[in-house]
Design a protein around this motif. Structure first.
Motif, PDB file in Angstrom:
ATOM      1  N   VAL A  58     -19.479   0.470  29.648  1.00  0.00           N
ATOM      2  CA  VAL A  58     -19.711  -0.167  28.352  1.00  0.00           C
ATOM      3  C   VAL A  58     -21.199  -0.512  28.242  1.00  0.00           C
ATOM      4  O   VAL A  58     -21.826  -0.882  29.227  1.00  0.00           O
ATOM      5  CB  VAL A  58     -18.814  -1.421  28.151  1.00  0.00           C
ATOM      6  N   THR A  59     -21.749  -0.341  27.041  1.00  0.00           N
ATOM      7  CA  THR A  59     -23.150  -0.671  26.770  1.00  0.00           C
ATOM      8  C   THR A  59     -23.187  -1.738  25.690  1.00  0.00           C
ATOM      9  O   THR A  59     -22.550  -1.595  24.642  1.00  0.00           O
ATOM     10  CB  THR A  59     -23.932   0.574  26.313  1.00  0.00           C
ATOM     11  N   LEU A  60     -23.918  -2.811  25.967  1.00  0.00           N
ATOM     12  CA  LEU A  60     -24.095  -3.899  25.015  1.00  0.00           C
ATOM     13  C   LEU A  60     -25.525  -3.843  24.503  1.00  0.00           C
ATOM     14  O   LEU A  60     -26.469  -3.811  25.300  1.00  0.00           O
ATOM     15  CB  LEU A  60     -23.804  -5.229  25.704  1.00  0.00           C
ATOM     16  N   ILE A  61     -25.668  -3.824  23.182  1.00  0.00           N
ATOM     17  CA  ILE A  61     -26.984  -3.684  22.555  1.00  0.00           C
ATOM     18  C   ILE A  61     -27.260  -4.947  21.755  1.00  0.00           C
ATOM     19  O   ILE A  61     -26.469  -5.323  20.872  1.00  0.00           O
ATOM     20  CB  ILE A  61     -27.007  -2.444  21.635  1.00  0.00           C
ATOM     21  N   MET A  62     -28.379  -5.601  22.071  1.00  0.00           N
ATOM     22  CA  MET A  62     -28.740  -6.854  21.399  1.00  0.00           C
ATOM     23  C   MET A  62     -30.214  -7.131  21.633  1.00  0.00           C
ATOM     24  O   MET A  62     -30.859  -6.436  22.408  1.00  0.00           O
ATOM     25  CB  MET A  62     -27.895  -8.005  21.958  1.00  0.00           C
ATOM     26  N   ASN A  63     -30.741  -8.177  20.977  1.00  0.00           N
ATOM     27  CA  ASN A  63     -32.111  -8.586  21.265  1.00  0.00           C
ATOM     28  C   ASN A  63     -32.088  -9.701  22.313  1.00  0.00           C
ATOM     29  O   ASN A  63     -31.022 -10.214  22.679  1.00  0.00           O
ATOM     30  CB  ASN A  63     -32.861  -8.976  19.982  1.00  0.00           C
ATOM     31  N   SER A  64     -33.244 -10.072  22.812  1.00  0.00           N
ATOM     32  CA  SER A  64     -33.304 -11.056  23.900  1.00  0.00           C
ATOM     33  C   SER A  64     -32.845 -12.441  23.444  1.00  0.00           C
ATOM     34  O   SER A  64     -32.292 -13.199  24.240  1.00  0.00           O
ATOM     35  CB  SER A  64     -34.700 -11.112  24.517  1.00  0.00           C
ATOM     36  N   GLU A  65     -33.034 -12.776  22.180  1.00  0.00           N
ATOM     37  CA  GLU A  65     -32.574 -14.075  21.669  1.00  0.00           C
ATOM     38  C   GLU A  65     -31.049 -14.165  21.727  1.00  0.00           C
ATOM     39  O   GLU A  65     -30.490 -15.187  22.127  1.00  0.00           O
ATOM     40  CB  GLU A  65     -33.066 -14.279  20.236  1.00  0.00           C
ATOM     41  N   THR A  66     -30.374 -13.085  21.341  1.00  0.00           N
ATOM     42  CA  THR A  66     -28.911 -13.048  21.402  1.00  0.00           C
ATOM     43  C   THR A  66     -28.447 -13.123  22.849  1.00  0.00           C
ATOM     44  O   THR A  66     -27.516 -13.868  23.172  1.00  0.00           O
ATOM     45  CB  THR A  66     -28.375 -11.773  20.711  1.00  0.00           C
ATOM     46  N   LEU A  67     -29.097 -12.381  23.739  1.00  0.00           N
ATOM     47  CA  LEU A  67     -28.758 -12.431  25.158  1.00  0.00           C
ATOM     48  C   LEU A  67     -28.894 -13.855  25.683  1.00  0.00           C
ATOM     49  O   LEU A  67     -28.007 -14.362  26.368  1.00  0.00           O
ATOM     50  CB  LEU A  67     -29.656 -11.471  25.957  1.00  0.00           C
ATOM     51  N   GLN A  68     -29.988 -14.520  25.349  1.00  0.00           N
ATOM     52  CA  GLN A  68     -30.213 -15.893  25.795  1.00  0.00           C
ATOM     53  C   GLN A  68     -29.089 -16.805  25.318  1.00  0.00           C
ATOM     54  O   GLN A  68     -28.572 -17.613  26.077  1.00  0.00           O
ATOM     55  CB  GLN A  68     -31.550 -16.412  25.280  1.00  0.00           C
ATOM     56  N   ASP A  76     -21.239 -17.604  21.209  1.00  0.00           N
ATOM     57  CA  ASP A  76     -20.039 -16.911  21.658  1.00  0.00           C
ATOM     58  C   ASP A  76     -20.234 -15.409  21.482  1.00  0.00           C
ATOM     59  O   ASP A  76     -20.667 -14.957  20.418  1.00  0.00           O
ATOM     60  CB  ASP A  76     -18.840 -17.407  20.835  1.00  0.00           C
ATOM     61  N   GLY A  77     -19.926 -14.635  22.524  1.00  0.00           N
ATOM     62  CA  GLY A  77     -20.104 -13.188  22.466  1.00  0.00           C
ATOM     63  C   GLY A  77     -19.328 -12.540  21.340  1.00  0.00           C
ATOM     64  O   GLY A  77     -19.820 -11.635  20.667  1.00  0.00           O
ATOM     65  N   MET A  78     -18.104 -12.998  21.096  1.00  0.00           N
ATOM     66  CA  MET A  78     -17.289 -12.429  20.020  1.00  0.00           C
ATOM     67  C   MET A  78     -17.915 -12.740  18.661  1.00  0.00           C
ATOM     68  O   MET A  78     -17.936 -11.886  17.777  1.00  0.00           O
ATOM     69  CB  MET A  78     -15.859 -12.965  20.094  1.00  0.00           C
ATOM     70  N   MET A  79     -18.448 -13.952  18.506  1.00  0.00           N
ATOM     71  CA  MET A  79     -19.107 -14.308  17.240  1.00  0.00           C
ATOM     72  C   MET A  79     -20.367 -13.458  17.045  1.00  0.00           C
ATOM     73  O   MET A  79     -20.666 -13.027  15.932  1.00  0.00           O
ATOM     74  CB  MET A  79     -19.458 -15.798  17.214  1.00  0.00           C
ATOM     75  N   ALA A  80     -21.102 -13.223  18.134  1.00  0.00           N
ATOM     76  CA  ALA A  80     -22.300 -12.384  18.055  1.00  0.00           C
ATOM     77  C   ALA A  80     -21.919 -10.976  17.625  1.00  0.00           C
ATOM     78  O   ALA A  80     -22.595 -10.355  16.795  1.00  0.00           O
ATOM     79  CB  ALA A  80     -23.026 -12.358  19.399  1.00  0.00           C
ATOM     80  N   PHE A  81     -20.810 -10.477  18.157  1.00  0.00           N
ATOM     81  CA  PHE A  81     -20.333  -9.140  17.792  1.00  0.00           C
ATOM     82  C   PHE A  81     -19.922  -9.106  16.319  1.00  0.00           C
ATOM     83  O   PHE A  81     -20.315  -8.205  15.570  1.00  0.00           O
ATOM     84  CB  PHE A  81     -19.160  -8.738  18.693  1.00  0.00           C
ATOM     85  N   MET A  93     -13.012  -3.100  25.236  1.00  0.00           N
ATOM     86  CA  MET A  93     -12.178  -4.088  25.917  1.00  0.00           C
ATOM     87  C   MET A  93     -12.854  -4.611  27.191  1.00  0.00           C
ATOM     88  O   MET A  93     -12.637  -5.753  27.584  1.00  0.00           O
ATOM     89  CB  MET A  93     -10.796  -3.503  26.241  1.00  0.00           C
ATOM     90  N   LEU A  94     -13.670  -3.782  27.825  1.00  0.00           N
ATOM     91  CA  LEU A  94     -14.384  -4.242  29.020  1.00  0.00           C
ATOM     92  C   LEU A  94     -15.396  -5.324  28.676  1.00  0.00           C
ATOM     93  O   LEU A  94     -15.653  -6.219  29.486  1.00  0.00           O
ATOM     94  CB  LEU A  94     -15.079  -3.086  29.720  1.00  0.00           C
ATOM     95  N   ALA A  95     -15.957  -5.248  27.485  1.00  0.00           N
ATOM     96  CA  ALA A  95     -16.926  -6.267  27.071  1.00  0.00           C
ATOM     97  C   ALA A  95     -16.277  -7.645  27.072  1.00  0.00           C
ATOM     98  O   ALA A  95     -16.931  -8.642  27.381  1.00  0.00           O
ATOM     99  CB  ALA A  95     -17.499  -5.935  25.698  1.00  0.00           C
ATOM    100  N   THR A  96     -14.975  -7.702  26.765  1.00  0.00           N
ATOM    101  CA  THR A  96     -14.287  -8.992  26.741  1.00  0.00           C
ATOM    102  C   THR A  96     -14.106  -9.559  28.158  1.00  0.00           C
ATOM    103  O   THR A  96     -13.900 -10.751  28.315  1.00  0.00           O
ATOM    104  CB  THR A  96     -12.919  -8.890  26.045  1.00  0.00           C
TER     105      THR A  96
END
Length: 104
Positions: A58-68, A76-81, A93-96
């Motif tokens: 699985v690949t997660l794509i985001m900026n550093s602010e979201t990662l922080q 919350d990761g789900m809210m970010a998604f 499903m692996l992201a969860t």
């Protein structure tokens, strides 16, 4: 401000080996305004590697602010998604499972 590398290392420090028993997974983090990293989770261990993985699960794509925000527990990761701050490629499903493997 901390770097993406520091946030990834913070994740590693929160790693829950019991949740990773029997797993053999690669999580890739493409940080849009920084570098790419991948985490190899295998049989209760976790290794952080700079750069792209040959075949991540699985690949997660985001900026550093979201990662922080996700690593600190402020976002919350789900809210970010759901809000488009985080994109997922591969086995969604692996992201969860990240919440179990790296509790905030």
């Amino acid at each position: 401000m901390s770097s993406a590398a520091e946030f990834i290392e913070q994740m590693k420090s929160k790693f829950n080996p019991a949740a990773a028993e029997g797993l053999d997974l690669v999580f890739q983090f493409n940080i849009e305004d920084a570098d790419t990293y991948h985490l190899i989770v295998k049989d209760g261990s976790c290794e952080v590697v700079a750069g792209e993985a040959a075949d991540p699960n699985v690949t997660l794509i985001m900026n550093s602010e979201t990662l922080q925000g996700i690593v600190s527990g402020d976002l919350d990761g789900m809210m970010a998604f759901m809000s488009g701050q985080l994109r997922v490629e591969g086995d969604m499903m692996l992201a969860t499972k990240l919440g179990e493997l790296f509790p905030a």
